[in-house]
Design an enzyme around this catalytic site. Sequence first.
Site, PDB file in Angstrom:
ATOM      1  N   PRO A 183       0.820  -1.223   0.000  1.00 14.63           N
ATOM      2  CA  PRO A 183       0.000   0.000   0.000  1.00 14.63           C
ATOM      3  C   PRO A 183       0.848   1.265   0.000  1.00 14.63           C
ATOM      4  O   PRO A 183       0.338   2.356  -0.218  1.00 14.63           O
ATOM      5  CB  PRO A 183      -0.827  -0.126   1.279  1.00 14.63           C
ATOM      6  CG  PRO A 183      -0.215  -1.207   2.088  1.00 14.63           C
ATOM      7  CD  PRO A 183       0.602  -2.061   1.180  1.00 14.63           C
ATOM      8  N   GLU A 199       2.036  -7.886   7.513  1.00 15.23           N
ATOM      9  CA  GLU A 199       2.569  -7.087   8.621  1.00 15.23           C
ATOM     10  C   GLU A 199       3.828  -6.306   8.257  1.00 15.23           C
ATOM     11  O   GLU A 199       4.340  -5.545   9.048  1.00 15.23           O
ATOM     12  CB  GLU A 199       2.813  -7.977   9.834  1.00 15.23           C
ATOM     13  CG  GLU A 199       1.487  -8.348  10.469  1.00 15.23           C
ATOM     14  CD  GLU A 199       1.606  -9.326  11.613  1.00 15.23           C
ATOM     15  OE1 GLU A 199       2.668  -9.948  11.749  1.00 15.23           O
ATOM     16  OE2 GLU A 199       0.632  -9.464  12.356  1.00 15.23           O
ATOM     17  N   ASP A 233     -10.281   0.344 -24.468  1.00 14.31           N
ATOM     18  CA  ASP A 233     -10.561   0.264 -23.025  1.00 14.31           C
ATOM     19  C   ASP A 233     -10.637   1.639 -22.389  1.00 14.31           C
ATOM     20  O   ASP A 233      -9.976   2.567 -22.823  1.00 14.31           O
ATOM     21  CB  ASP A 233      -9.412  -0.463 -22.298  1.00 14.31           C
ATOM     22  CG  ASP A 233      -9.418  -1.944 -22.539  1.00 14.31           C
ATOM     23  OD1 ASP A 233     -10.434  -2.455 -23.028  1.00 14.31           O
ATOM     24  OD2 ASP A 233      -8.392  -2.570 -22.235  1.00 14.31           O
ATOM     25  N   ARG A 270      -3.373  -8.688 -20.579  1.00 15.59           N
ATOM     26  CA  ARG A 270      -4.291  -8.285 -21.658  1.00 15.59           C
ATOM     27  C   ARG A 270      -3.649  -7.304 -22.628  1.00 15.59           C
ATOM     28  O   ARG A 270      -4.188  -7.042 -23.689  1.00 15.59           O
ATOM     29  CB  ARG A 270      -5.613  -7.765 -21.093  1.00 15.59           C
ATOM     30  CG  ARG A 270      -5.495  -6.585 -20.178  1.00 15.59           C
ATOM     31  CD  ARG A 270      -6.745  -6.427 -19.316  1.00 15.59           C
ATOM     32  NE  ARG A 270      -7.958  -6.523 -20.108  1.00 15.59           N
ATOM     33  CZ  ARG A 270      -8.396  -5.578 -20.917  1.00 15.59           C
ATOM     34  NH1 ARG A 270      -7.692  -4.483 -21.062  1.00 15.59           N
ATOM     35  NH2 ARG A 270      -9.513  -5.733 -21.576  1.00 15.59           N
TER      36      ARG A 270
HETATM   37  N1  ADE Z   1      -1.055  -4.894   0.171  1.00 12.51           N
HETATM   38  C1  ADE Z   1      -1.993  -4.502   1.049  1.00 12.51           C
HETATM   39  N2  ADE Z   1      -2.744  -3.520   0.551  1.00 12.51           N
HETATM   40  C2  ADE Z   1      -2.273  -3.276  -0.703  1.00 12.51           C
HETATM   41  C3  ADE Z   1      -2.639  -2.375  -1.724  1.00 12.51           C
HETATM   42  N3  ADE Z   1      -3.630  -1.503  -1.586  1.00 12.51           N
HETATM   43  N4  ADE Z   1      -1.943  -2.406  -2.872  1.00 12.51           N
HETATM   44  C4  ADE Z   1      -0.912  -3.273  -3.020  1.00 12.51           C
HETATM   45  N5  ADE Z   1      -0.523  -4.137  -2.082  1.00 12.51           N
HETATM   46  C5  ADE Z   1      -1.192  -4.150  -0.931  1.00 12.51           C
END
Ligand code: ADE
Length: 257
Positions: free
Chosen positions: A92, A119, A172, A157
């Site tokens: 994230p 984690e 697309d 794709r």
């Molecule tokens: N791992 C946990 N959340 C994630 C996300 N939003 N994008 C990529 N990997 C992740």
Amino acid sequence: MRIDILTLFPQFFHTPLQNAIFRRAKDKDLVSFNVYNIRDYTHDRHHVVDDYTFGGGAGMLLKPEPVFEALEDVLKDRLEDELPIPVILTTPQGQTFSQPLAYQLAQHKRIAILCGHYEGIDDRIREHLVTHEISIGDYVLSGGELPALVIADALVRLVPGVLGSEDSPVTDSHSDGLLEYPQFTRPADFRGWKVPEILLSGNHAKIAAWRREQSILKTASRRPDLLAKTSLTAEEKKFVSGLALPQADADVNEQSK
Ligand code: ADE
């Protein structure tokens, strides 16, 4: 294209990789997938892959040794003259995945995806092994497996030949910076809801112009941020400036609080 996926949950990939676009790409011999279990690269009796955080803190981190060993093993047969192989970490904290990034990564003959650990991971993996950190959106998932599948789908794709010409990725949403126009199939009248007359006219130039206008309208109302980055003709710009556009995103979020 070859896609290598390194994960603590290899079984997660069994069904998805045998279906839909992945299956098509494999059957046509255009893409190969290899899924590696990071746990197979441990040397202790209990196959331990994580450990406590130095300095304290809740949760366990993915250890560097099995990840380095796994990736070095996976990449050992790389050809000398091959472009550097992107090693993607799903996290994230990464840059947000997008269609331009998908196009860029799809130019490579090989990529590796390391599925992040819920984690966290030892930072030396990120610093010395990974070339791209990618997030699929501003939310937190329990692991990097779903993001790995999302990224793999978007790349596969784009590999020439995977999609038939009839569903080329060129039309697309996002491929030209605009969202896709509305589409309809038979019946032309369903419960009294009629397909726009112009689509039945057979006039291809008019249909193309209508679709372009619909794309611009949809993008202007849903994603004005995208529209600002798209190249429009002078006439299209005039059309957009005459539209009553929605509030900026920040205001919308404000209202929903
Ligand atoms: N791992 C946990 N959340 C994630 C996300 N939003 N994008 C990529 N990997 C992740």
